[in-house]
Enzyme design. Structure first.
Site, short mmCIF file in Angstrom:
data_model
loop_
_atom_site.label_atom_id
_atom_site.label_comp_id
_atom_site.label_asym_id
_atom_site.label_seq_id
_atom_site.Cartn_x
_atom_site.Cartn_y
_atom_site.Cartn_z
N THR A 133 -11.59 -7.90 30.93
CA THR A 133 -11.41 -8.56 32.22
C THR A 133 -12.03 -9.92 32.32
OG1 THR A 133 -11.48 -6.42 33.28
CG2 THR A 133 -11.84 -8.29 34.69
N LYS A 192 -5.63 -6.34 37.87
CA LYS A 192 -7.04 -6.07 38.15
C LYS A 192 -7.49 -6.64 39.49
CE LYS A 192 -7.50 -6.81 33.28
NZ LYS A 192 -8.05 -7.74 32.30
N GLY A 217 -11.34 -7.82 43.06
CA GLY A 217 -11.07 -7.75 41.64
C GLY A 217 -12.14 -6.90 41.00
N SER A 269 -15.72 -10.26 30.96
CA SER A 269 -15.99 -10.83 29.65
C SER A 269 -15.91 -12.35 29.64
CB SER A 269 -15.02 -10.26 28.62
OG SER A 269 -15.06 -8.86 28.61
N ALA A 272 -9.20 -18.18 29.12
CA ALA A 272 -8.29 -17.60 28.13
C ALA A 272 -8.29 -18.39 26.83
CB ALA A 272 -6.87 -17.52 28.70
N CYS A 324 -12.34 -17.23 25.53
CA CYS A 324 -12.76 -15.83 25.42
C CYS A 324 -11.64 -14.99 24.79
CB CYS A 324 -13.11 -15.28 26.80
SG CYS A 324 -13.57 -13.54 26.79
N THR A 351 -9.79 -12.36 27.03
CA THR A 351 -9.08 -12.87 28.21
C THR A 351 -7.74 -13.44 27.75
OG1 THR A 351 -11.18 -13.51 29.22
CG2 THR A 351 -9.20 -14.50 30.16
#
Length: 179
Positions: free
Chosen positions: A7, A39, A51, A130, A162, A165, A168
């Protein structure tokens, strides 16, 4: 057992708009299990955005409890958050749940944890998961140095996370509410 990492959630209040964004990736170890998980959700007739990060079953349990608290306290987001955190910390069953909630309304941006924490950052930006800190850093700079809307900041911050990570992805969902 390998840990599921899944997440990045970012919530923001900016220029009369509240937004929350979440990516869609669920990872088990070094394998992507799902690309399009949802989420985030609207609650309280679209007046509150939530969320979650952590174990899905735990997060859904907490979301349901939070919705119940919102109803019980007639939409008072801060009170509902505090009461959930108290219950979460003291209840024998809930205490074992592993999740975090990010909650955004027209006036409040909160992170609720199982340690009894209800955190309301002064800049009205919350991030969990994360890639949360990557998204948070991006959102802080975008809020400070751009004229983007809350929705645009949330989306761009998740795109940045994104890129950095591995837990993501860029399958991003965004929900908004206006004051």
């Amino acid at each position: 057992m390998e840990k599921i990492r899944s997440t990045t959630i970012l919530g923001i209040i900016h220029n009369g708009e509240a937004a929350i964004a979440g990516d869609g990736q669920v990872t088990l170890g070094n394998t992507v299990m799902k690309h399009n998980a949802m989420k985030i959700r609207k609650t309280l007739q679209g007046k509150v955005l939530c969320g979650f990060a952590g174990a899905s079953a735990d997060a859904f349990t907490l979301m349901e409890r939070f919705e119940d608290k919102l109803e019980q306290y007639r939409g008072n987001v801060n009170r509902a958050a505090v009461e959930l955190a108290k219950e979460w910390r003291t209840d024998k069953y809930l205490r074992k749940l592993e999740a975090l909630l990010a909650v955004v309304s027209a006036d409040s941006a909160l992170v609720i944890s199982g340690n009894g924490d209800v955190i309301e950052p002064a800049d009205k930006i919350v991030a969990i998961g994360s890639g949360g800190m990557y998204a948070l850093a991006a959102a802080k700079m975008l809020k400070k140095h751009s004229s983007l809307s809350a929705r645009e900041i949330a989306e761009e911050a998740l795109k940045t996370a994104a890129e950095i990570c591995i837990y993501t992805n860029d399958n991003i969902n965004v929900e908004t509410i206006e004051k």
